[in-house]
Design an enzyme around this catalytic site. Structure first.
Site, PDB file in Angstrom:
ATOM      1  N   LYS A   1       0.866  -1.184   0.000  1.00  0.00           N
ATOM      2  CA  LYS A   1       0.000   0.000   0.000  1.00  0.00           C
ATOM      3  C   LYS A   1       0.902   1.233   0.000  1.00  0.00           C
ATOM      4  CE  LYS A   1      -3.921   1.808   2.741  1.00  0.00           C
ATOM      5  NZ  LYS A   1      -4.702   1.601   3.980  1.00  0.00           N
TER       6      LYS A   1
ATOM      7  N   SER B   1      -9.583   1.455   2.879  1.00  0.00           N
ATOM      8  CA  SER B   1      -8.732   2.265   2.026  1.00  0.00           C
ATOM      9  C   SER B   1      -7.690   1.468   1.249  1.00  0.00           C
ATOM     10  CB  SER B   1      -8.029   3.330   2.864  1.00  0.00           C
ATOM     11  OG  SER B   1      -7.166   2.719   3.811  1.00  0.00           O
TER      12      SER B   1
ATOM     13  N   SER C   1      -9.730  -0.986   7.031  1.00  0.00           N
ATOM     14  CA  SER C   1      -9.115  -0.742   5.728  1.00  0.00           C
ATOM     15  C   SER C   1      -8.395  -1.932   5.112  1.00  0.00           C
ATOM     16  CB  SER C   1      -8.144   0.442   5.809  1.00  0.00           C
ATOM     17  OG  SER C   1      -8.866   1.645   5.786  1.00  0.00           O
TER      18      SER C   1
END
Ligand SMILES: [Zn+2]
Lengths: 515, 485
Positions: free
Chosen positions: A78, A153, A177
């Site tokens: 990420k 996310s 997330s």
């Protein structure tokens, strides 16, 4: 089966047997990325050259007999974890060109075992969101239905693993997330106990809630990733001084005698019937396999969302204050003085959701409001934690839906922050309680969309979660299904999808023999 | 000056002292002073995205030690908080400090003002990190075209020592600061150099009518760069407030900056006052638990502090209270005195030299006693030469200055400069004979009963001998000669 489609533990067997090389796997993954990422848009940055260099190191390590289980396995990160010399943007304009001079601890750990980094994946700006629609650059698509969101996310990491653009990935989970996008993309995602995985180098959203965790194709791979990332780090004061166990020891296809709690408050109105049904069926399965199912109550659950939306923005308002244009990142032009420069930089550099949360948090910490908001939220957080403590007096683990719905359409909730926030309703409590939780696929909807079941456990009892998830996986078929991205476009617009990699094994990877 | 006009002065001080740790509070960077800008920095103290602080245990030990030296209670459980504000020299846009649970609280300190002992309360001592340093292209940030930032100082550990509003005059404030400096110096936790910015002071001052029990509205004074400046700023501000009140006005609670060149305080209203620091517990650090055993260990490590040293000097060396207090108020000076006094049979003589010539020379050179080339053994040796009559007390001054300048031994200085006292009767007689011959009028005056004439004649003899003649011998022979004339 193509190399890029396999699990890490299956690839490790083939690498160990010297049937394939890491460079071949990395090639296969990059070919796959070329074929589908134009449609999926999982990646912010690709690091092909470095990945190939590390793959060669990995191949040498196999030759020398110094390979670890994840040596040579393509990894996606990420884009909120710092990578030395590689752009780390948080999918924000304010860090668009930020190149960290240091590696996050998790990055160092994978670097030490020669795990090639494929690239950095898209996220909601500063990890604030549940769909990647808050990325300042683009929205990632759900590989199962590209008109839908991948969740967020960590949507880029989840989509990358689901679309076979990486074998394993890391995300971060502040309020769901990792678990929510894992459920939306039909992969396994785990948020470890707070303090188990070092946060050093993870760009902070809400420091007391953030935790790094894995995205994988199956539960065995989750255990393998945990074996790399869990454990004390002297650079993170909140990291616990505790030896991490060998998580693969928990990969047991047996739940007999396990007491599994089903919290009533997690089956509220608003859950899609299909989701409710899929989770109920999985609970029945666990019961049939010998688990003791208990309905329990966690009375403060309804306050979790409100509590979260005070604590997380409060911490974020402080964590994100450093983006002022002075030292790095975006700086507004033509500001006559430093105060104006601060204001313009932050007004132009942050997106709407980030600004909304900074304002919420600033308000919650303001003198005169602190007691009523931040302090009260901390007290409720304690009550929520006590709900968990009480539940674990009689239960070994808890199960619930991971999300109230199947993946929603792109644009469906982006204009309604509150509706978007509800997507994290079931994942937030575990962050507040600092306890571990994972999402494992349990069914596909009639439309062919993934549904996840959440398993929550006691602090540092990831083992029990892995055991339950592994049992679900071994007794269902959903994890063998893959999204169909046949019509996907490559990264270079209009380019034909290339056939990726060599096929070495057409059978499915079995987790049973890798323990 | 506890009162000004009809009002009583009330003062409280906030002192920031940099701790003498080798590395910064939350990272491994060096705390060395004076390095090239931005060379003692790393991702952590630059506040780069993703970094986390790791507490320097030594800084906690130092802060606890300072608290113990100030008679504070040490908290079992303490925590760090974030103080949020935007400024270019603050890389994270928050300072890690301590808000409601400081490491140390409820201390006290004894200060001597005009010969009277006064006790001043210490509200708290807490640990926090330094900010960086802005170098503006003009005098102030607002008047500048650009500013440069140096983050070498960012993250150096500081203790903030907050006093109770117990001081009643600017002199008391100065005395408090001097004694606080001495205590920190003795404790070895800070080098307390105001000129390098390792010690800074803000002052709160208010006035209230005599006999009133409630405090008046206070102003906060900043930007004083010496203890003297603190005193002057407080004196000015007391006068300003008195005038405002006398004319029926009200004091506005505000921050005022001391303008050293003009000798006035100036309002900074609208800049500092608007800040809401939004303190909240630092989530990146765990609470600090100070074990009782550590407190006792640190207490045992505390050196003898100025008050007990003063008392010991009176007891052991028979010094008067004034001398003992003055010498004990600087650790390097006291160490110097003590080493010399132990080797002399006349500690009072040592004290006189230490308080007199030595202090004067140190001040002129702007150094502390421990940096002086003149070591205690030099003084001991010189006093022995006086005792033996090798040099006179007067000549000793010259010897002392030379030793101070060069670090040479007393005997060598005396030899090289030919400063040996003339105690040879014949030689002294020859000089006296010459002086008597040259000054018949003085001889006549003496014979006429003017006793003062002999002082003049002694002076002439000493001058002729370049100060080397033994004064006692000169007196004796001179009187004999005059009596015989
Ligand atoms: Zn540093």
């Amino acid at each position: 089966m193509n190399l890029h489609e396999m699990t890490a533990h299956r690839l490790h067997e083939l690498l160990k047997a010297r049937e394939i090389s890491s460079t071949e796997i990395v090639e296969a993954v990059f070919n796959r990325i070329e074929a589908v990422d134009g449609t999926v848009k999982a990646y912010m940055t690709l690091t092909r050259e470095q990945a190939m260099a590390i793959a060669r190191e990995a191949d040498a390590a196999f030759k020398n007999g110094q390979a670890a289980p994840l040596t040579g396995i393509p990894l996606a990160l990420k884009d909120n974890m710092c990578t030395s010399g590689i752009k780390t943007t948080c999918s924000s304009k304010i860090l668009e060109n930020f190149v960290p001079p240091y590696n996050a601890t998790v990055v160092e750990r994978f670097r030490a075992i020669h795990t090639p980094l494929v690239g950095k994946t898209n996220l909601d700006e500063f990890a604030m969101g549940s769909s990647t629609e808050n990325s300042a650059f683009f929205t990632t698509r759900n590989p199962w239905d590209t008109t839908r969101v991948p969740g967020g996310s960590s949507g880029g990491s989840a989509a990358a693993v689901a679309a076979d653009e990486a074998v394993i990935a890391l995300g971060s989970d502040t309020g769901g997330s990792i678990r929510q996008p894992a459920a939306f993309c039909g992969v396994v995602g785990m948020k470890p106990t707070y303090g188990y995985v070092s946060r050093y180098g993870l760009i902070a959203f809400a420091s007391s809630l953030d935790q790094i965790g894995p995205f994988t194709r199956d539960v065995t791979d989750t255990a393998l990733v945990m074996n790399v990332i869990a454990g004390h780090d002297p650079l993170d004061s909140t990291s616990v001084r505790r030896e991490a166990p060998d998580f693969t020891k928990s990969l047991v296809n047996d739940v007999k005698g396990l007491r599994i709690g089903v919290p009533r408050e997690y089956f509220v109105e608003g859950i899609q019937p299909e989701v409710k049904e899929a989770v109920a069926k999985t609970i029945d399965l666990l019961a049939r396999l010998g688990a003791e199912i208990q309905e329990i109550s966690m009375p403060h659950t309804e306050y979790a969302l409100a509590t979260y939306y005070l604590i997380a923005p409060a911490e974020a308002s402080s964590n994100l204050a450093r983006y002022d244009g002075v030292r790095y990142g975006y700086r507004a032009k033509e500001a006559p003085d430093v105060i104006t420069m601060f204001k313009k930089t932050r007004s132009e550099g942050f997106g709407a959701e980030v600004k909304r949360r900074i304002m919420l948090g600033t308000y919650a910490l303001s003198s005169g409001y602190y007691d009523a908001y931040y302090l009260k939220a901390q007290k409720v957080r304690t009550l929520i934690k006590q709900d968990f403590d009480r539940a674990f007096e009689t239960c070994d683990a808890l199960v619930s839906p991971t999300t109230p719905t199947v993946p929603f359409k792109i644009g469906e909730k982006s204009g309604d922050p509150l509706a978007m926030y509800l997507s994290d309703l079931f994942t937030i409590p575990a962050n507040l309680a600092a306890t571990p939780a994972l999402s494992v696929p349990c069914a596909l909807s009639k439309e062919g969309l993934p549904i996840g079941i959440q398993v929550m456990g006691k602090a540092f009892d990831e083992g029990t979660l892995l055991r339950i998830a592994y049992t679900i996986e071994q007794n269902t078929d959903v994890h063998n299904q893959k999204p169909n991205l046949a019509g996907a476009a490559g990264r270079d617009a209009g380019g034909p999808a290339k056939d990726a990699g060599r096929a070495h094994d057409t059978g499915r990877a079995s987790g049973k023999d890798v323990r | 000056m506890a009162y000004i006009g009809d009002y009583e002065i009330v003062i409280g001080l906030e002192v920031h002292a940099e701790l003498l740790t080798e590395s910064k509070l939350f990272c491994g960077c060096s705390t060395e002073f004076g390095a090239e800008p931005n060379t003692h920095v790393c991702p952590v103290c630059l506040g780069l995205p993703g970094v986390l602080p790791v507490l320097n245990e030594k800084a906690v030990r130092y802060a606890v030690k300072a608290g113990l030296a100030l008679n504070c209670q040490i908290a079992d459980f303490s925590k760090f908080d974030r103080k949020n504000y935007f400024y270019p020299d603050l890389p994270k846009a928050y300072q890690i400090s301590q808000y409601d649970l400081p490491l140390c609280r409820k201390g006290k300190m004894r200060v001597m003002v005009n010969g009277e002992v006064k006790e001043i309360g210490i509200t708290r001592v807490h640990l926090e990190e330094e900010a960086g340093k802005s170098v503006h292209s003009a005098e102030t940030i607002l008047g500048s075209d650009y500013s440069k930032e140096d983050y070498n100082r960012t993250g150096i550990p500081l203790i903030e020592i907050v006093s109770e509003p117990d001081m009643r005059s600017p002199e008391e404030a100065k005395a408090y600061l001097e004694r606080l400096k001495t205590i920190l110096q003795y404790t070895g936790v800070s080098d307390v150099k105001m000129e390098e910015g390792s010690l800074r002071c803000d002052a709160n001052i208010s006035l209230r009518p005599k006999e009133a029990t409630k405090f008046g509205t206070r102003t906060e004074l900043k930007n004083m760069n010496s203890f003297r400046a603190v005193q002057k700023a407080l004196e000015y501000e007391a006068g300003r407030q008195e005038e405002v009140l006398r004319q029926g006005g009200v004091i506005v609670q505000e921050t005022r900056t001391w303008d050293e060149s003009r000798g006035v305080t100036i309002s900074m209203r609208g800049k500092e006052e608007a800040n809401d620091y939004r303190y909240f517990p630092e989530p990146d650090l765990v609470p600090v638990v100070v074990e009782r055993s550590l407190v006792e260990e640190l207490r045992a490590e505390l050196p003898e502090l100025p008050n007990s040293r003063m008392e010991r000097y009176m007891r052991e060396f028979g010094l008067p209270e004034f001398d003992a207090d003055l010498i004990a108020s600087s650790k390097p000076l006291a160490d110097f005195f003590e080493e010399a006094a132990k080797q002399c049979r006349d500690p009072k003589a040592v004290a006189n030299w230490v308080m007199g010539d030595f202090t004067r020379l140190l001040k002129a050179e702007e150094i502390e006693a421990d940096r002086s080339k003149l070591r205690p053994r030099h003084l001991v040796e010189m006093l022995a030469l006086i005792d033996k009559g090798t040099i006179s007390g007067k000549i000793a001054k010259t010897v002392f200055e030379e030793m101070f300048a060069t670090g040479k031994d007393a005997a060598i200085v005396v030899k090289e400069k030919g400063l040996v006292q003339i105690s040879d009767e014949g030689e002294v007689t020859r000089i006296i004979d010459r002086i008597l011959a040259e000054n018949p009028q003085s001889v006549t005056d003496f014979k006429a009963g003017k006793e003062k004439a002999i002082t003049f004649l002694v002076g002439q003899v000493m001058r002729a001998s370049k100060g080397k003649a033994n004064p006692a011998l000169v007196n004796e022979i001179l009187r004999k000669k005059l009596a015989g004339l």
